[in-house]
Structures are given as structure tokens and as C-alpha cells.
Write a protein that holds these residues in place. Structure first.
Motif, PDB file in Angstrom:
ATOM      1  N   LYS A 148       9.562  -9.803  -4.370  1.00 33.86           N
ATOM      2  CA  LYS A 148       9.764  -8.553  -5.108  1.00 33.86           C
ATOM      3  C   LYS A 148       8.419  -7.864  -5.384  1.00 33.86           C
ATOM      4  O   LYS A 148       8.311  -6.636  -5.335  1.00 33.86           O
ATOM      5  CB  LYS A 148      10.475  -8.827  -6.425  1.00 33.86           C
ATOM      6  CG  LYS A 148      11.941  -9.205  -6.290  1.00 33.86           C
ATOM      7  CD  LYS A 148      12.789  -7.968  -6.058  1.00 33.86           C
ATOM      8  CE  LYS A 148      14.285  -8.299  -6.107  1.00 33.86           C
ATOM      9  NZ  LYS A 148      15.107  -7.087  -5.862  1.00 33.86           N
ATOM     10  N   LEU A 149       7.407  -8.664  -5.690  1.00 37.91           N
ATOM     11  CA  LEU A 149       6.085  -8.104  -5.951  1.00 37.91           C
ATOM     12  C   LEU A 149       5.492  -7.470  -4.694  1.00 37.91           C
ATOM     13  O   LEU A 149       4.813  -6.439  -4.767  1.00 37.91           O
ATOM     14  CB  LEU A 149       5.141  -9.197  -6.479  1.00 37.91           C
ATOM     15  CG  LEU A 149       5.263  -9.566  -7.958  1.00 37.91           C
ATOM     16  CD1 LEU A 149       4.338 -10.734  -8.291  1.00 37.91           C
ATOM     17  CD2 LEU A 149       4.928  -8.374  -8.846  1.00 37.91           C
ATOM     18  N   VAL A 150       5.704  -8.095  -3.544  1.00 36.31           N
ATOM     19  CA  VAL A 150       5.230  -7.526  -2.278  1.00 36.31           C
ATOM     20  C   VAL A 150       5.818  -6.128  -2.088  1.00 36.31           C
ATOM     21  O   VAL A 150       5.115  -5.176  -1.719  1.00 36.31           O
ATOM     22  CB  VAL A 150       5.605  -8.433  -1.090  1.00 36.31           C
ATOM     23  CG1 VAL A 150       5.349  -7.719   0.237  1.00 36.31           C
ATOM     24  CG2 VAL A 150       4.813  -9.733  -1.143  1.00 36.31           C
ATOM     25  N   ASP A 151       7.111  -5.980  -2.361  1.00 34.88           N
ATOM     26  CA  ASP A 151       7.775  -4.676  -2.219  1.00 34.88           C
ATOM     27  C   ASP A 151       7.233  -3.671  -3.234  1.00 34.88           C
ATOM     28  O   ASP A 151       6.987  -2.505  -2.905  1.00 34.88           O
ATOM     29  CB  ASP A 151       9.287  -4.823  -2.417  1.00 34.88           C
ATOM     30  CG  ASP A 151       9.938  -5.633  -1.297  1.00 34.88           C
ATOM     31  OD1 ASP A 151       9.346  -5.698  -0.197  1.00 34.88           O
ATOM     32  OD2 ASP A 151      11.020  -6.213  -1.530  1.00 34.88           O
ATOM     33  N   ALA A 152       7.036  -4.148  -4.493  1.00 32.00           N
ATOM     34  CA  ALA A 152       6.601  -3.239  -5.556  1.00 32.00           C
ATOM     35  C   ALA A 152       5.171  -2.754  -5.352  1.00 32.00           C
ATOM     36  O   ALA A 152       4.804  -1.650  -5.777  1.00 32.00           O
ATOM     37  CB  ALA A 152       6.732  -3.928  -6.913  1.00 32.00           C
ATOM     38  N   LEU A 153       4.332  -3.572  -4.710  1.00 26.48           N
ATOM     39  CA  LEU A 153       2.918  -3.229  -4.527  1.00 26.48           C
ATOM     40  C   LEU A 153       2.605  -2.723  -3.123  1.00 26.48           C
ATOM     41  O   LEU A 153       1.438  -2.600  -2.755  1.00 26.48           O
ATOM     42  CB  LEU A 153       2.045  -4.455  -4.833  1.00 26.48           C
ATOM     43  CG  LEU A 153       1.915  -4.832  -6.310  1.00 26.48           C
ATOM     44  CD1 LEU A 153       1.216  -6.169  -6.463  1.00 26.48           C
ATOM     45  CD2 LEU A 153       1.159  -3.753  -7.079  1.00 26.48           C
ATOM     46  N   LYS A 154       3.600  -2.425  -2.364  1.00 22.46           N
ATOM     47  CA  LYS A 154       3.403  -1.982  -0.986  1.00 22.46           C
ATOM     48  C   LYS A 154       2.542  -0.714  -0.954  1.00 22.46           C
ATOM     49  O   LYS A 154       2.874   0.288  -1.589  1.00 22.46           O
ATOM     50  CB  LYS A 154       4.754  -1.708  -0.331  1.00 22.46           C
ATOM     51  CG  LYS A 154       4.679  -1.609   1.179  1.00 22.46           C
ATOM     52  CD  LYS A 154       6.076  -1.567   1.778  1.00 22.46           C
ATOM     53  CE  LYS A 154       6.021  -1.612   3.285  1.00 22.46           C
ATOM     54  NZ  LYS A 154       7.381  -1.600   3.878  1.00 22.46           N
ATOM     55  N   ASN A 155       1.413  -0.806  -0.259  1.00 22.35           N
ATOM     56  CA  ASN A 155       0.487   0.323  -0.115  1.00 22.35           C
ATOM     57  C   ASN A 155      -0.044   0.835  -1.455  1.00 22.35           C
ATOM     58  O   ASN A 155      -0.381   2.014  -1.593  1.00 22.35           O
ATOM     59  CB  ASN A 155       1.158   1.481   0.646  1.00 22.35           C
ATOM     60  CG  ASN A 155       1.574   1.067   2.041  1.00 22.35           C
ATOM     61  OD1 ASN A 155       0.870   0.301   2.703  1.00 22.35           O
ATOM     62  ND2 ASN A 155       2.731   1.548   2.486  1.00 22.35           N
ATOM     63  N   LYS A 156      -0.111  -0.032  -2.455  1.00 25.69           N
ATOM     64  CA  LYS A 156      -0.624   0.366  -3.764  1.00 25.69           C
ATOM     65  C   LYS A 156      -1.747  -0.572  -4.203  1.00 25.69           C
ATOM     66  O   LYS A 156      -1.639  -1.782  -4.058  1.00 25.69           O
ATOM     67  CB  LYS A 156       0.483   0.294  -4.831  1.00 25.69           C
ATOM     68  CG  LYS A 156       1.477   1.431  -4.819  1.00 25.69           C
ATOM     69  CD  LYS A 156       2.426   1.248  -6.012  1.00 25.69           C
ATOM     70  CE  LYS A 156       3.484   2.338  -6.038  1.00 25.69           C
ATOM     71  NZ  LYS A 156       4.420   2.129  -7.176  1.00 25.69           N
ATOM     72  N   GLY A 163      11.140 -15.939  -4.822  1.00 30.09           N
ATOM     73  CA  GLY A 163      11.901 -14.703  -5.006  1.00 30.09           C
ATOM     74  C   GLY A 163      11.094 -13.626  -5.722  1.00 30.09           C
ATOM     75  O   GLY A 163      11.092 -12.455  -5.305  1.00 30.09           O
ATOM     76  N   VAL A 164      10.391 -14.007  -6.777  1.00 29.81           N
ATOM     77  CA  VAL A 164       9.640 -12.999  -7.539  1.00 29.81           C
ATOM     78  C   VAL A 164       8.446 -12.492  -6.741  1.00 29.81           C
ATOM     79  O   VAL A 164       8.084 -11.310  -6.821  1.00 29.81           O
ATOM     80  CB  VAL A 164       9.212 -13.560  -8.909  1.00 29.81           C
ATOM     81  CG1 VAL A 164       8.099 -14.582  -8.780  1.00 29.81           C
ATOM     82  CG2 VAL A 164       8.761 -12.439  -9.842  1.00 29.81           C
ATOM     83  N   LEU A 165       7.816 -13.353  -5.928  1.00 32.50           N
ATOM     84  CA  LEU A 165       6.686 -12.904  -5.119  1.00 32.50           C
ATOM     85  C   LEU A 165       7.127 -11.919  -4.038  1.00 32.50           C
ATOM     86  O   LEU A 165       6.401 -10.963  -3.719  1.00 32.50           O
ATOM     87  CB  LEU A 165       5.984 -14.105  -4.487  1.00 32.50           C
ATOM     88  CG  LEU A 165       5.184 -14.988  -5.465  1.00 32.50           C
ATOM     89  CD1 LEU A 165       4.673 -16.239  -4.769  1.00 32.50           C
ATOM     90  CD2 LEU A 165       4.014 -14.200  -6.062  1.00 32.50           C
ATOM     91  N   PHE A 202       4.224 -13.739 -13.229  1.00 34.95           N
ATOM     92  CA  PHE A 202       4.669 -12.931 -12.084  1.00 34.95           C
ATOM     93  C   PHE A 202       5.855 -12.046 -12.486  1.00 34.95           C
ATOM     94  O   PHE A 202       5.947 -10.883 -12.081  1.00 34.95           O
ATOM     95  CB  PHE A 202       5.057 -13.832 -10.910  1.00 34.95           C
ATOM     96  CG  PHE A 202       3.889 -14.517 -10.258  1.00 34.95           C
ATOM     97  CD1 PHE A 202       2.675 -13.871 -10.092  1.00 34.95           C
ATOM     98  CD2 PHE A 202       4.002 -15.830  -9.805  1.00 34.95           C
ATOM     99  CE1 PHE A 202       1.597 -14.510  -9.495  1.00 34.95           C
ATOM    100  CE2 PHE A 202       2.933 -16.474  -9.209  1.00 34.95           C
ATOM    101  CZ  PHE A 202       1.725 -15.814  -9.057  1.00 34.95           C
ATOM    102  N   ASN A 203       6.754 -12.588 -13.280  1.00 41.12           N
ATOM    103  CA  ASN A 203       7.892 -11.792 -13.743  1.00 41.12           C
ATOM    104  C   ASN A 203       7.445 -10.650 -14.660  1.00 41.12           C
ATOM    105  O   ASN A 203       7.978  -9.541 -14.600  1.00 41.12           O
ATOM    106  CB  ASN A 203       8.904 -12.678 -14.467  1.00 41.12           C
ATOM    107  CG  ASN A 203       9.945 -13.267 -13.535  1.00 41.12           C
ATOM    108  OD1 ASN A 203      10.783 -12.556 -12.981  1.00 41.12           O
ATOM    109  ND2 ASN A 203       9.889 -14.578 -13.331  1.00 41.12           N
ATOM    110  N   LYS A 204       6.459 -10.920 -15.519  1.00 39.83           N
ATOM    111  CA  LYS A 204       5.950  -9.858 -16.397  1.00 39.83           C
ATOM    112  C   LYS A 204       5.265  -8.757 -15.580  1.00 39.83           C
ATOM    113  O   LYS A 204       5.401  -7.565 -15.884  1.00 39.83           O
ATOM    114  CB  LYS A 204       4.965 -10.438 -17.411  1.00 39.83           C
ATOM    115  CG  LYS A 204       5.615 -11.211 -18.547  1.00 39.83           C
ATOM    116  CD  LYS A 204       4.577 -11.612 -19.599  1.00 39.83           C
ATOM    117  CE  LYS A 204       5.240 -12.246 -20.807  1.00 39.83           C
ATOM    118  NZ  LYS A 204       4.265 -12.552 -21.894  1.00 39.83           N
ATOM    119  N   ILE A 205       4.509  -9.156 -14.554  1.00 40.72           N
ATOM    120  CA  ILE A 205       3.865  -8.164 -13.681  1.00 40.72           C
ATOM    121  C   ILE A 205       4.923  -7.329 -12.973  1.00 40.72           C
ATOM    122  O   ILE A 205       4.798  -6.093 -12.866  1.00 40.72           O
ATOM    123  CB  ILE A 205       2.948  -8.867 -12.658  1.00 40.72           C
ATOM    124  CG1 ILE A 205       1.769  -9.530 -13.379  1.00 40.72           C
ATOM    125  CG2 ILE A 205       2.435  -7.876 -11.619  1.00 40.72           C
ATOM    126  CD1 ILE A 205       0.950 -10.467 -12.502  1.00 40.72           C
TER     127      ILE A 205
END
Length: 661
Positions: free
Chosen positions: A257-265, A253-255, A233-236
Motif C-alpha cells: 500500500k505504501l508503494v502505491d501511495a508514494l508512487k513518483n512522490k 500488505g501495508v508495504l 508503517f500503518n501510521k505513515i
């Protein structure tokens, strides 16, 4: 590499010896001392397997250790043989009781002396292990996994891409279709042995889709041996944000962050070089990933060497890479060596032969092309055609292939893999026959759920699924009937087994496939051989000299009767006389008390001797239809399972009707 591999293989043998020492009767003191020595050696081997001691010293130490193990195995096997001999005929037991007692007494001093000698040799080896510094390291020794292969990335695009265009287009088309579906995540798997070009193919697919700009994000993650969801997850997250992204120590915490990074993508995720075989670990990774993005049409491409690993991920499609053609290998070498220039005519013939030696492996073609690029002389090309690559030049290939070997979980499985190298390169061996040989050598151990044959089938399955063997034939039911080993894997297996040899380098060969040019090795290693697979008969060697044989097969030989020398081979587990044109089996065949497999599919054979009833360890009996059985065949209890006499005999007889035997 050789030291660690040899140590791992010896562990299997010493574990067997420790279990068998308890059977010794009449030599209690010597047996107890042998047990203690074997315990100490087992600890030394655990340390040696980690490669934590100097190579050359360990190499010599392991060789000497293997020789002592060989002697100990023979002594214990001989004791068991005589125990079986006393039990062979219940009706004669009372008559023989006095004689057996006398025999036991007369043999005891000799056996005790031999065990004392072995204990003495083990004592010397123990001391040498102490001198090497092994003892001081035992307490602090922590098992370590082999070094991980170098990390892959999405940027190192190989300009030479030959023989995979059709598969590349197919994968791109499938991933494009996945993007347009309502499925949250679609998974595709690319499977193949090390060096087949999985990563190279995946990079091409990755870049083509990046150029198409279908997916909102494109992430490349190299996984390798350690499958830790939090690390992944950290590498992604780093792939989506920045390489400087600070790693987050908790999954929650990392998940987030991933939700924010992949928002609408939407995203295309490459998971390169996966080895994980745990369903739970995969679910621990994929379930949270299904919820971090609300977008549909995401795709994951995984690459792995194992079909078992791929199946855990339940992929939409699995693409199994095949070997390149010789023409594609030659094209790879040409482009690597000459680019767009023409190849000089004097090198063309050498080049095509060198390409054949690559055996369809793109990595081998690329490596050899790089070597030829440095020296385009006819002399150098001729040398590589004749001798292939030096150990140094071929190191990249060796390391990549060895990684698959290191990943085999059981030491006994490693031994079985190495044993396959006794067959010549390119030889198609029958899987059932191979399993019987493994059994004969003591590599397969039954457990609560599996007998030895079932364990052998599992081992075949694992080797196939890890691309360490290749299927050549299936029967009408789809079962694997025969396999072959890739030439480069054969080299690796031979180096582990130390069964390869040169005429000027003849040293204690244990397993041998007899060919015309290897008779010198045969004569030098009579007392050491455990497997002798003979494709023809030589009258200039005495079978009784091969006192340690466990597996013996005969090639074509016009003989009227079976040589009585064979009855002196008291350790024999497998005897294959299919190709001998004999009319009957002698009564003394019933004195081979350790025998597990007897192959006698000879149309001239009419009757089985009643002495076969004494072979209480016999598990497989191959005969042709119509052979007269003896009344007490029911006493052979081990023939009553799924690998029984009736099942195999009937099946074999059916096959033989259309054969040339």
C-alpha cells in the motif's frame, strides 16, 4: 509517582541484602528466616512499583520497609566487618584464633537477637502488605510500562517561538539540500531533554517546508516508547492517504500500500519522540522504507531525548538543543502573559527572577507564563518568585521530566540518578567522585565484563545521553570531568530519593550535603545518615554518633590530627580528608576494613602508615607526589586495575601542582 519510584529503589537494596545473607555464620535459623522474609518483600515491591495499590497506604508501608531494610543492611555489614577484622593480619591469626572464637560466641546472641527483631518487623510488614491486598495481586501482576506522554501532531503550532530561529533556519536549509541530492533517504536528528522544545521546533520546520512545497508528501508520526515497525508503517500510510484507512495486519500488505501511495512522490517524514535503542528494530523499519519509493531526495527528521537513540539511526546531522537564555525565557513569559502589551514596571523585576528559575527550559517558561496569565497581581508574582510553582501547577513539567526517569532500564541506575540530588542545585560534581560515592552506597555491581568503576562510567554515560545530567567540564583528553543537574531534574531526583527536607519536616534523611542552615537535620538524623558531605567542620557534633555512615567528606578544618572517633565508623566506604591540614595518618586507619576510597591529597602528609595493608577492599588511593609508601602496598590487590593507586595518584598529583590545595 513517589510510591512506584520508592519501591523501585528499595528493590535494589533488598536484592543486595538477599545476596549477603549467605555470608552470615552462626545464626543459621535466623538468617534463613530473614532470607524468606526478603524474598516475600521483593515480590511485594515488584507489585508496589506498578502503582497498583492505594497511594497513602503504600507510602507509609514503604517508609517502614525502608527503615527495616536499613537495620538489616547495618547488621549484615557489621558481621562482614568482623569477618574482615579476623582476616586482617595472617601473622596474628593463630594468636587471635582463641580470642576470635570467644568473640564470635559472645557476639552471636546479640546478632541473633538483632536479626530476630528484624524478622519480627518484616513479619509485621508482610502482614500489612497482605492487608493492603498485595498478595492476591502477585499472581496476576503483569509489568506495565509507564503511561505514554500525550501524542503530538503537526497542527498544534505554538505561536510563541523564541530563541530557536537560527537552528530552525539551519535545519530547513539542510533539508532543502537533502531534497536536491541523489541519496534515497537523508536523516536528521534533533536531540534534547524533555521540555526543551524539540517538538515545537520540528513543527515549525515541518510547516515551513510544507509551505515551500518541495516534497511531494509530508507525514507526521508520533512514536514514543513503543517502536513497532508494523504500527509505524500503518501510521505513515494513514498520513499519506486518510485517517480512516483501515490498519493492515501484515507487513507485506501495508508495504504494498505504501508503494502505491508514494508512487513518483518524494516525502518528508517526521518521527517525533523516539525511544528505541535497538539497532535491529530500527533496521527492521528503515530497510523496507528504503524500497517503497523509487524517488531520491527523501528526508526523515527524528526527535529524541537520547544521543544513543539518535546514533542508532546514523543521521546525516544531529542537532543538540541547548537551554534558552534567561532573556529568552523572560520573553516567552512576557508574550504568554501580556502578548504585545507592556509589562507593568512593578512586575518586571519579579518576572526576570522567575525567568531565571526556568533554567533555560522553554516548557517551564510556557507553563509559568500560563499561571501568571491567570493572576497578574504583584502578590502572586512575588509568591512564584519565592516558591516557584505548586505541585499541581507544575505537573506538566514534572510528568514530562519523569518520563525520562521511568525510561531508565535498571533500578540501580534510577537510584544513582536520584542520589545526585544530595548536591545543592547548580553544584558541579566530579564524575569520578560521584562514581566512588555510588560504589560506597552499594549501587554499582560488577558483572562478567565490567568492574564497578566501569559500570559507574556506563551509568554516567547513560544519564548524559538521556539529558538527565549536563557536562560542565572535560579534561584534555575529552573525557567528562564534571557534571551538573538541571534544577527541575534536581527536584524530581530529590522527590525520588526523599533527601530533600524542610526544618518542620525532619524525617530520617539518609544522604546529606551539610550546609549552615541544615544542622538541625544533621542532629536529628545521626543514626540514619549513610552519606555526609560536609563543606565545613562543626565542633558541636560527635562523629562516632553517625554509626551508619558509608561516605564521609570533610570541609576545611584546621586540625592537627584525624579524630579517633572515625575508627568507630565501621561501615565507611569513602573517606575524603583532602581539606584537612594533618601531618600523618593514624595507624587505626587500617581498621576501616570496608574502605574503598581514601582521599588524602594534603601537601603536609609525608608518609602512609603500614596498617593500610589491611584495607583489602581499598580501590582508590589519592595522595600527593612524594608521599612515602609502605613496603607491603602490593598486598592491596584491588589497586592494580585501571583505577589503580599509581594511575590516579600520578594524575591527581599533576593536577595538584597548579591547584590552591
Amino acid at each position: 509517582m513517589e510510591e512506584a519510584a520508592a519501591a523501585a529503589l528499595l528493590q535494589v537494596l533488598f536484592e543486595t541484602l538477599k545476596n549477603e545473607v549467605s555470608l552470615v555464620r552462626g545464626f543459621r535459623n535466623e538468617a534463613e528466616q530473614l532470607t524468606q522474609n526478603l524474598d516475600m518483600i521483593h515480590k511485594f515491591l515488584s507489585d508496589a512499583e506498578m502503582g497498583s495499590i492505594p497511594g497513602e497506604a503504600v507510602k507509609k508501608w514503604l517508609t517502614d520497609l525502608g527503615n527495616v531494610e536499613f537495620d538489616a543492611d547495618n547488621v549484615l555489614d557489621e558481621i562482614k566487618y568482623h569477618q574482615l577484622s579476623k582476616q586482617s593480619n595472617a601473622m596474628k591469626q593463630k594468636v587471635l584464633s582463641y580470642f576470635s572464637c570467644c568473640l564470635h560466641i559472645s557476639r552471636a546472641p546479640s546478632m541473633a537477637h538483632r536479626i530476630q527483631q528484624i524478622n519480627g518487623n518484616l513479619g509485621v510488614i508482610n502482614q500489612r502488605a497482605a492487608d493492603l491486598g498485595l498478595i492476591g495481586r502477585l499472581a496476576a501482576a503483569v509489568p506495565t510500562l509507564p503511561d505514554v506522554a500525550r501524542e503530538t501532531d503537526s497542527f498544534s503550532l505554538d505561536p510563541i517561538f523564541i530563541g530557536r530561529d537560527e537552528m530552525m533556519s539551519e535545519i530547513v536549509e539542510q533539508l532543502t539540500a537533502c531534497f536536491k541530492t541523489d541519496v534515497r533517504i537523508s536523516i536528521l536528528a534533533i536531540v534534547g531533554m524533555g521540555g526543551l522544545g524539540k517538538t515545537t521546533l520540528t513543527r515549525k520546520v515541518f510547516h515551513l517546508l510544507k509551505e515551500k512545497d518541495l516534497f511531494g508528501s509530508h507525514i507526521w508520526v508520533h512514536v514514543s516508547r513503543f517502536f513497532d515497525p508494523l504500527i509505524l508503517f500503518n501510521k505513515i500510510l494513514k498520513g499519506l492517504t486518510s485517517p480512516d484507512q483501515v490498519e493492515i495486519g501484515d507487513k507485506e500488505g501495508v508495504l504494498k500500500k505504501l508503494v502505491d501511495a508514494l508512487k513518483n512522490k518524494s516525502y518528508l517524514l517526521i518521527l517525533d519522540d523516539i525511544w528505541n535503542e535497538s539497532v535491529l528494530k530500527w533496521e527492521e523499519f528503515i530497510r523496507p522504507l528504503l524500497r517503497v519509493s523509487s524517488m531520491k531526495g527523501n528526508a526523515i527528521v527524528v526527535t529524541t531525548r537520547s544521543m544513543d537513540v539518535a546514533s542508532i539511526m546514523n543521521p546525516l546531522r544531529t542537532h543538540e538543543l541547548k537551554m534558552l537564555s534567561d532573556e529568552d525565557c523572560w520573553s516567552t513569559i512576557k508574550e504568554k502573559t501580556f502578548g504585545k502589551e507592556n509589562v507593568p514596571s512593578e512586575l518586571e523585576a519579579y518576572g526576570t527572577k522567575i525567568a531565571e528559575k526556568c533554567k533555560g527550559l522553554p516548557l517551564a517558561a510556557s507553563v509559568v507564563g500560563g499561571v501568571l496569565l491567570c493572576d497578574k497581581s504583584e502578590k502572586r508574582w512575588h509568591s512564584i518568585k519565592e516558591n516557584w510553582l505548586s505541585r499541581y501547577e507544575g505537573n506538566d513539567i514534572e510528568q514530562i521530566l519523569k518520563f525520562s526517569f521511568d525510561n531508565l532500564s535498571l533500578q540501580s541506575l534510577k537510584k544513582c540518578f536520584a542520589y545526585c540530588s544530595i548536591f545543592p542545585k547548580g553544584y558541579k560534581f566530579k564524575t569520578q567522585t560521584l562514581i566512588e560515592y555510588w560504589m560506597g552506597e552499594g549501587f554499582l555491581k560488577a558483572d562478567e565484563s565490567s568492574d564497578m568503576e566501569s559500570m559507574g562510567e556506563k551509568f554516567i554515560h547513560v544519564l548524559l545521553r538521556n539529558s538527565l545530567l549536563q557536562i560542565t567540564e572535560r579534561d584534555v583528553y575529552g573525557n567528562v570531568e564534571s557534571c551538573v543537574m538541571h534544577d527541575l531534574l534536581h527536584d524530581l531526583a530529590a522527590s525520588v530519593l526523599r533527601g530533600s527536607f524542610k526544618e518542620d519536616e525532619i524525617t530520617q534523611v539518609r544522604y546529606m550535603f551539610l550546609e549552615e542552615d541544615s544542622i538541625a537535620v544533621l542532629k536529628t538524623n545521626e543514626k540514619y545518615l549513610r552519606t555526609l558531605l560536609s563543606m565545613y567542620h562543626r565542633k558541636d557534633y560527635m562523629l562516632s554518633n553517625f554509626e551508619s555512615l558509608h561516605v564521609l567528606t570533610f570541609g576545611s578544618w584546621d586540625a592537627e590530627e584525624l579524630s579517633s572517633e572515625i575508627k568507630k565508623l565501621i561501615h565507611l566506604r569513602v573517606l575524603d580528608i583532602d581539606k584537612l591540614s594533618i601531618d600523618y595518618l593514624p595507624d587505626w586507619i587500617g581498621e576501616l576494613f570496608h574502605l574503598q576510597t581514601l582521599r588524602a591529597c594534603n601537601f603536609r602528609l609525608k608518609k602512609l602508615p603500614s596498617t593500610l595493608k589491611n584495607l583489602r577492599n581499598l580501590r582508590h588511593l589519592y595522595i600527593t607526589k612524594g608521599v612515602e609508601l609502605f613496603a607491603e602496598i602490593g598486598r592491596l590487590k584491588l589497586l592494580s586495575g585501571p583505577y589503580s593507586f599509581l594511575g590516579w595518584a600520578t594524575r591527581m598529583a599533576t593536577k595538584l601542582k597548579s591547584s590552591d590545595v
